[in-house]
Design a protein around this motif. Structure first.
Motif, PDB file in Angstrom:
ATOM      1  N   SER A 144       3.786   1.297  -4.312  1.00 37.15           N
ATOM      2  CA  SER A 144       4.669   0.801  -3.056  1.00 37.15           C
ATOM      3  C   SER A 144       3.694   0.795  -1.777  1.00 37.15           C
ATOM      4  CB  SER A 144       5.379   2.127  -2.725  1.00 37.15           C
ATOM      5  OG  SER A 144       6.207   2.468  -4.047  1.00 37.15           O
ATOM      6  N   PHE A 190       6.955   3.141 -10.045  1.00 38.05           N
ATOM      7  CA  PHE A 190       6.365   1.900  -9.415  1.00 38.05           C
ATOM      8  C   PHE A 190       4.786   1.935  -9.465  1.00 38.05           C
ATOM      9  CE2 PHE A 190       9.823   3.293  -6.640  1.00 38.05           C
ATOM     10  CZ  PHE A 190      10.505   2.139  -6.959  1.00 38.05           C
ATOM     11  N   ASN A 230       8.565   8.862  -0.401  1.00 37.36           N
ATOM     12  CA  ASN A 230       7.337   9.275  -0.942  1.00 37.36           C
ATOM     13  C   ASN A 230       6.777  10.442  -0.167  1.00 37.36           C
ATOM     14  OD1 ASN A 230       7.177   7.842  -3.485  1.00 37.36           O
ATOM     15  ND2 ASN A 230       6.392   6.185  -2.370  1.00 37.36           N
ATOM     16  N   ARG A 233      10.673   3.321   0.940  1.00 34.58           N
ATOM     17  CA  ARG A 233      10.147   3.831  -0.403  1.00 34.58           C
ATOM     18  C   ARG A 233       8.886   4.761   0.053  1.00 34.58           C
ATOM     19  NH1 ARG A 233       7.815  -0.228  -4.990  1.00 34.58           N
ATOM     20  NH2 ARG A 233       9.085  -1.804  -3.923  1.00 34.58           N
ATOM     21  N   HIS A 234       8.465   4.450   1.477  1.00 39.21           N
ATOM     22  CA  HIS A 234       7.397   5.186   1.954  1.00 39.21           C
ATOM     23  C   HIS A 234       7.995   6.478   2.459  1.00 39.21           C
ATOM     24  CE1 HIS A 234       4.903   1.358   3.164  1.00 39.21           C
ATOM     25  NE2 HIS A 234       5.254   1.597   1.695  1.00 39.21           N
TER      26      HIS A 234
END
Length: 897
Positions: A267, A95, A363, A359-360
């Motif tokens: 993101s 991303f 990650n 997504r957080h």
């Protein structure tokens, strides 16, 4: 208490911080293709790794076998934590984006802060930083957050027009724990915030050693036009890279502060980096201030995103700071970061992660695993020591097989790293793989371990300021700074020496020990390098002498090493296959190849394993057999590899085919399940390692033989007349057992073994579930060289009540085996005499020869040339049969090239 304010409207018109991918469409496709290929190899590696037969068997068949499982789990952690961390990086980079520039608007109330600790940081550096902060274009207030309330700093602030703040002596702002924790950057900032942040819209923070560019605000403030943006960050860049420690520390961070941060920004969640960043005051109030931990920036960033705020990463060098100047400061920095991340991972992440977007979550989870890679190094050293000293293995697998599966994902990871380097902040100057960064990383791994041990044991870690400027340059590094490293050097060196005496000589463990001894010793010795260089350069003659001597000695070492490797080749080969003793005989033979034309025709002597029986059989039919089969069982006294007979076979010009049977042979012809079921030889016992010592010794003996051997292990598994048959075991257990035995042979270097997988012919019997499903027992192409089967024309005697022609007997099984694309051998076959027609067997032999000629996929045939089950199967069972064979052997098909 904090004042929780509503969102401050910066201007009536809001802008959205637009993003654009760092990839072109073609670059994105190429990157995705690389990742997919890497994932394929990684999945292949992991699938191979977690097989049951890879479990060690140090305490097989005992309650302590749980320790074997535990050791295997530890080794799996060591091996896979690195690839797992890389997975997170690959995901983030998908991303990767950069923001489209938004011009800052006028009228914002901006504060520019830096912290200072008197006595720990040089005043001259503070003055330089304050002057550059004041010079940044855009109206703002410049603040110093002075931990010591220094009169000298007050005087400097008055002179430069900088606002001074100190929490020194105020009990409220100096607590043992919480947001005002004493002697922490977070506590200092939160104290200032509580008193002054309500005066501002935006606050920028920069470390005291960082020098901002004049356009610092012009390139960042515009992104706050998006009302959802709570923080804006930029890369951390060191300006003092003429110092090799600082240079190495910078090399370690290039990829993170370039491609990775851009991936996180894609993101909407770039990691908050404490050295330089900006935040919206209302957003910081919304989350309650900087997180109360030793790495406040990471936790604070998580809190921003948990409350729905977005972040922007500006991939421009807008401030340059100073990296650690010596080992002590580098270790303190790494210890602080790793300890803080361990604390966040275990104490805060479980509470915050559910509040984050998917997504957080991904990650942050993968990123917080990074420092566990250092812990894995210490665990790997522990596993190395217990093997080298005590012989305790942590896995049971072949080194060459491991390389085969581990090397492709390793290569792909490095290719992706090289590909991603183009998106570094300064890709032309920043190396792809910084050697200094790697060197520092080798030293830091044990620091991560120390931090982990301190955290899990409940020990607090003091916040220590990294020495800056002249203060750091003057700091002397004592050898005691490497006490842990030197302790590892000593333990690993002693372990290596011990392995030379106890024959625990697996090359991977010895290599790991020596590698760490050399690198960790080099880390400790590096503190003397600068002084040594300075000393020899003071004397030009000494300097030149040193240079030439160093060159000569290096060449001598390389030549000597090459000579030792050449002269000690046998010893090195023995280390790679530790229990194989090599001799001065000709090179090891390899696999048996299938003939281009014709078949390898041979006989099986069954219970007559002697050269006289072989010669008599050959003389009877005037034929030299190309293959000679004999049987060896695990449960008999003479169960070792019969080297003498194998040698006799080889000297006869034939290939030995050993049918290797894991059972104690029964007497008589009763093959009922109650008699055959020998529980000791169930396949589960083989898988669990009960017979490993015997298997390994047999493998060693075959390897020492050095000539080609065809090995037919646990044949006719689709029947119910052996304890390894499908009636008593699951097909998958057969596959695992075969692979387990095969890999033990691989581990000792038995490259002269050709593996022959040989079921019984396909037949149909309701009470034998898999009698017709032979494919379910196939161990896999990597574990099989030839395929074969047993098939007999019983001529209406004992098991069959019909006369079967060769076509009836062979065709269905041959058709199934052809699907495997391996050379096919009929490993046991024969015909009984007919009780009503004395010429029937002779006719059958002629049909048999014709069938072989019509099926060139058949590359070998072994005749069961003995009496068994009351039947005379031999070629000379009658004069007619003998004559038929003499006629058959005139055909060229039985004399292959």
């Amino acid at each position: 208490m904090f004042k929780f304010l509503p969102f401050r409207k910066l201007r009536p018109r809001a802008a959205i911080a637009a993003k654009q991918s760092i990839f072109t469409p073609i670059e994105k496709v190429a990157y995705i293709a690389l990742v997919i290929l890497a994932l394929f190899f990684l999945y292949r590696y992991f699938s191979w790794w977690i097989r049951i037969d890879h479990l060690p068997s140090n305490w097989a068949n005992s309650p302590l076998h749980t320790l074997d499982i535990f050791l295997f789990i530890l080794l799996s952690f060591v091996v896979f934590i690195g690839p797992v961390v890389r997975l997170g990086g690959w995901f983030a980079l998908l991303f990767a984006s950069k923001p489209k520039f938004i011009k800052s608007e006028k009228g914002l109330k901006v504060a520019f802060l830096t912290c200072y600790v008197p006595g720990k940081e040089p005043v001259d550096l503070l003055v330089k930083t304050l002057r550059t902060m004041k010079a940044v274009r855009y109206p703002h207030d410049t603040w110093v957050l002075d931990e010591g309330n220094s009169q000298e700093v007050r005087r400097i602030c008055r002179k430069l027009g900088v606002i001074h703040f100190s929490r020194c002596g105020i009990e409220k702002y100096n607590q043992k724990e919480g947001i005002y924790r004493a002697r922490t950057k977070a506590g200092n900032h939160n104290a200032w915030r509580n008193k002054h942040d309500h005066k501002y819209d935006i606050v920028a923070q920069i470390d005291m050693d960082h020098v901002p560019e004049p356009e610092f605000f012009e390139r960042t403030l515009g992104y706050f036009k998006d009302p959802k943006v709570g923080i804006v960050g930029m890369p951390q860049v060191y300006k003092n890279t003429e110092n090799w420690i600082a240079r190495g520390a910078a090399e370690q961070a290039y990829f993170f502060h370039g491609p990775m941060q851009q991936g996180f920004y894609g993101s909407d969640m770039p990691f908050l980096i404490g050295t330089s960043h900006l935040y919206r005051v209302s957003a910081m109030n919304n989350i309650g201030g900087y997180g109360p931990t030793i790495v406040e920036d990471h936790l604070t960033g998580m809190n921003f995103y948990a409350r729905g705020w977005k972040g922007v990463f500006v991939p421009e060098v807008l401030a340059r700071g100073e990296g650690p100047l010596n080992w002590v400061d580098y270790f303190n920095q790494q210890k602080r970061w790793s300890y803080g991340l361990f604390e966040i991972f275990f104490k805060h992440t479980p509470k915050i992660l559910p509040k984050l977007a998917l997504r957080h979550k991904i990650n942050y989870f993968f990123a917080q695993l990074f420092y566990f890679t250092g812990v894995a190094v210490a665990v790997g050293s522990f596993l190395t020591v217990i093997y080298l000293i005590f012989g305790i293995n942590s896995a049971n697998m072949d080194l060459r097989q491991w390389v085969k599966y581990a090397f492709p994902p390793f290569i792909m990871a490095n290719i992706i790293q090289i590909y991603g380097h183009r998106f570094n902040i300064d890709s032309k100057r920043e190396p792809v793989f910084g050697l200094l960064g790697m060197f520092l990383g080798l030293a830091a791994n044990l620091v991560y371990t120390i931090a982990f041990v301190r955290f899990i044991s409940g020990q607090k870690l003091k916040y220590m300021v990294t020495q800056k400027g002249s203060t750091g340059q003057k700091q002397l590094v004592p050898l005691s700074a490497f006490n842990v490293h030197l302790a590892f050097v000593l333990v690993l060196l002693l372990s290596f020496v011990a392995s030379l005496f106890n024959n625990h000589s697996a090359i991977q463990f010895r290599f790991w020990a020596i590698f760490n001894v050399v690198t960790l010793a080099a880390v400790a010795a590096s503190i003397y390098w600068d002084g040594f260089q300075t000393y020899i350069k003071m004397n030009r003659l000494m300097y030149q002498t040193f240079r030439y001597s160093f060159t000569v000695v290096s060449v001598l070492i390389m030549v000597t090493t090459a000579g030792v490797i050449y002269t000690q080749w046998h010893n090195i080969a023995q280390a790679m296959s530790p229990v194989v003793k090599l001799s001065d005989e000709p090179p090891m033979s390899g696999k048996v190849n299938a003939p281009q034309d014709g078949v390898l025709f041979g006989i099986s002597l069954y219970q007559h394993n002697d050269i006289n029986a072989l010669r008599a059989s050959q003389k009877a039919v005037s034929q030299q057999f190309r293959v000679v089969g004999f049987y060896q069982s695990w449960g008999v006294k003479q169960n070792k590899f019969n080297k003498n007979f194998a040698t006799n076979i080889q000297e006869n010009g034939s290939l030995p085919l050993i049918t290797w049977e894991p059972w104690d042979p029964i007497s008589g012809y009763d093959r009922s399940e109650a008699i055959v079921d020998q529980k000791e030889y169930r396949l589960s016992n083989i898988i669990e390692g009960k017979f490993d010592d015997y298997i390994r010794q047999y493998a060693q003996d075959i390897t020492a033989y050095r000539k080609p051997v065809m090995l037919r292990f646990a044949h006719e598994m689709n029947g119910n007349w052996y304890p390894w048959g499908s009636t008593f075991n699951k097909p998958q257990e057969y596959v695992v057992a075969w692979r387990h035995v095969h890999e033990i042979f691989d581990s000792v270097g038995a490259t002269n073994v050709t593996w022959v997988w040989s079921p019984n012919e396909i037949y149909y019997e309701k009470r034998v579930l898999y009698s017709h499903d032979i494919a379910t027992f196939y161990p896999g192409d990597d574990y099989v060289d030839w395929v074969g089967f047993s098939a007999f024309n019983w001529a209406g005697i004992y098991k069959q009540n019909v006369w079967k022609t060769p076509k009836m007997l062979y065709s269905e099984t041959i058709a199934e085996l052809k699907k495997l694309n391996k050379p096919i051998m009929i490993t046991e076959t024969a015909s009984a005499e007919s009780s009503v027609n004395s010429r029937a067997k002779a006719k059958w032999v002629s049909e048999f020869a014709s069938y072989i000629q019509k099926h060139p996929e058949i590359k070998g045939v072994v005749w069961f040339n003995t009496k068994d089950n009351g039947i005379n199967w031999s070629m000379t069972s009658s004069e007619n049969s003998k004559a038929a064979f003499l006629n058959v052997f005139d055909s060229e098909i039985f004399s292959p090239k």
